[in-house]
Design an enzyme around this catalytic site. Structure first.
Site, PDB file in Angstrom:
ATOM      1  N   HIS A   1       0.809  -1.043  -0.050  1.00 37.54           N
ATOM      2  CA  HIS A   1      -0.298  -0.125  -0.218  1.00 37.54           C
ATOM      3  C   HIS A   1       0.515   1.476  -0.296  1.00 37.54           C
ATOM      4  O   HIS A   1       1.273   1.302   0.872  1.00 37.54           O
ATOM      5  CB  HIS A   1      -0.970  -0.203   1.308  1.00 37.54           C
ATOM      6  CG  HIS A   1      -1.238   1.073   1.449  1.00 37.54           C
ATOM      7  ND1 HIS A   1      -2.071   1.453   2.067  1.00 37.54           N
ATOM      8  CD2 HIS A   1      -2.992   1.299   0.641  1.00 37.54           C
ATOM      9  CE1 HIS A   1      -2.808   3.103   2.455  1.00 37.54           C
ATOM     10  NE2 HIS A   1      -3.635   2.256   0.535  1.00 37.54           N
TER      11      HIS A   1
ATOM     12  N   GLU B   1       1.183  -0.442  -5.257  1.00 42.23           N
ATOM     13  CA  GLU B   1      -0.175   0.659  -5.376  1.00 42.23           C
ATOM     14  C   GLU B   1      -0.122   1.810  -4.452  1.00 42.23           C
ATOM     15  O   GLU B   1       0.891   1.920  -3.762  1.00 42.23           O
ATOM     16  CB  GLU B   1      -1.203   0.222  -4.701  1.00 42.23           C
ATOM     17  CG  GLU B   1      -2.268   1.232  -4.281  1.00 42.23           C
ATOM     18  CD  GLU B   1      -2.287   2.585  -3.575  1.00 42.23           C
ATOM     19  OE1 GLU B   1      -3.738   3.469  -3.675  1.00 42.23           O
ATOM     20  OE2 GLU B   1      -1.236   2.569  -2.325  1.00 42.23           O
TER      21      GLU B   1
ATOM     22  N   ASP C   1      -0.426   6.937  -5.257  1.00 41.87           N
ATOM     23  CA  ASP C   1      -1.788   7.330  -5.772  1.00 41.87           C
ATOM     24  C   ASP C   1      -1.410   8.845  -6.339  1.00 41.87           C
ATOM     25  O   ASP C   1       0.191   8.896  -6.039  1.00 41.87           O
ATOM     26  CB  ASP C   1      -1.623   8.170  -4.270  1.00 41.87           C
ATOM     27  CG  ASP C   1      -1.979   7.263  -3.557  1.00 41.87           C
ATOM     28  OD1 ASP C   1      -3.653   7.090  -3.627  1.00 41.87           O
ATOM     29  OD2 ASP C   1      -1.583   7.235  -2.760  1.00 41.87           O
TER      30      ASP C   1
ATOM     31  N   HIS D   1      -0.879  11.402  -2.141  1.00 43.39           N
ATOM     32  CA  HIS D   1      -2.413  11.475  -1.544  1.00 43.39           C
ATOM     33  C   HIS D   1      -3.218  12.427  -1.515  1.00 43.39           C
ATOM     34  O   HIS D   1      -4.060  12.147  -1.920  1.00 43.39           O
ATOM     35  CB  HIS D   1      -1.871  10.439   0.193  1.00 43.39           C
ATOM     36  CG  HIS D   1      -3.481   9.639  -0.131  1.00 43.39           C
ATOM     37  ND1 HIS D   1      -4.375  10.400   0.950  1.00 43.39           N
ATOM     38  CD2 HIS D   1      -4.025   8.275  -0.103  1.00 43.39           C
ATOM     39  CE1 HIS D   1      -5.626   9.428   0.861  1.00 43.39           C
ATOM     40  NE2 HIS D   1      -5.409   8.171   0.595  1.00 43.39           N
TER      41      HIS D   1
ATOM     42  N   GLU E   1      -3.549   4.552  -8.658  1.00 44.52           N
ATOM     43  CA  GLU E   1      -4.141   5.160  -8.241  1.00 44.52           C
ATOM     44  C   GLU E   1      -4.679   6.574  -8.878  1.00 44.52           C
ATOM     45  O   GLU E   1      -3.937   7.423  -8.055  1.00 44.52           O
ATOM     46  CB  GLU E   1      -4.518   5.200  -6.362  1.00 44.52           C
ATOM     47  CG  GLU E   1      -6.373   5.585  -6.607  1.00 44.52           C
ATOM     48  CD  GLU E   1      -6.594   5.737  -4.871  1.00 44.52           C
ATOM     49  OE1 GLU E   1      -7.074   6.449  -4.404  1.00 44.52           O
ATOM     50  OE2 GLU E   1      -6.387   4.660  -4.735  1.00 44.52           O
TER      51      GLU E   1
END
Length: 247
Positions: free
Chosen positions: A11, A38, A40, A53, A106
């Site tokens: 993450h 993952e 952002d 993020h 993301e």
């Protein structure tokens, strides 16, 4: 084309073991044996896709301000933790390809930038991974961003992201031509899992840092889990082996 989804995805790059959304985190995940990360992606004032993020800078850097109002010259000079800088999407892509990592990108648009962010990120991802054997997985809470990403780069797989999956998720899923369904682990219903299984839709759940919760979720049919606890769920740990090999 089915993606080689692993059980565990790091993450925000390196989870809790490295500054989030940094190259150090991606390197750490690879070193610990993770095969997917993952992160952002948001746009700077100059329109550059960068890994961060929040819409604002104060939580992850030492300054205040909105990412969308900050030019590259300032943004890339900031300390994102431990001496790490805020990476560009291009830097993260190069590192993921170097280590052979599957990337879940993301799309995290600032308010009012949903369409532009979806367009820019999808276009750049398509270029950065254009000859890669496995494409990244795009995901977003923003349906607008996913819609334009589909228009710009239709070949890239897309993940529909929710906190709690609504009753009409299948309609949206089909409209956006999505590949996977992502949601918060503790708000994932058996009904949603049954419908996803019936439609052969991979379900990815966030953010799981507990072994018992992980065991239950895998038992319910969840395909992959996002975790901050890379130290617990790295492939070489005894806990990982007990969860996946029945030890």
């Amino acid at each position: 084309m089915p993606l080689p989804l692993p059980r565990w995805i790091a993450h925000r790059g390196g989870g809790a073991l490295a500054p989030e959304n940094t190259l150090a985190g991606i390197r750490l995940a690879a070193r610990l044996g993770f095969t997917a990360v993952e992160f952002d992606v948001m746009l700077s004032q100059d329109g550059t896709p960068v890994l961060i993020h929040d819409e604002t800078l104060e939580r992850t850097t030492s300054v205040c301000g909105r990412v969308a109002d900050t030019p590259d010259a300032v943004l890339f000079s900031l300390d994102a933790g431990g001496g790490e800088h805020i990476p560009s999407l291009a830097e993260a892509a190069a590192l993921c390809r170097q280590y052979g990592l599957l990337a879940n990108v993301e799309i995290k648009p600032a308010t009012g930038y949903e369409v532009l962010t979806g367009e820019v990120v999808a276009r750049e991802v398509a270029v950065l991974w254009r000859d890669a054997p496995t494409p990244p997985l795009l995901s977003s809470f923003s349906h607008e961003a996913l819609e334009v990403a589909r228009q710009v780069a239709p070949a890239l797989p897309r993940g529909l992201l929710y906190e709690k999956v609504p009753d009409d998720w299948q309609t949206t899923f089909q409209r956006l031509g999505a590949y996977s369904l992502h949601c918060r682990a503790d708000r994932l219903s058996n009904e949603v899992l049954a419908l996803a299984r019936e439609g052969q839709v991979p379900v990815l759940a966030y953010t799981v840092n507990d072994s018992l919760a992980a065991q239950l979720l895998f038992g319910r049919g969840v395909a992959s889990l996002f975790t901050d606890r890379l130290d617990l769920f790295a492939p070489e740990t005894s806990l990982y082996k007990s969860l996946h090999l029945g030890g």
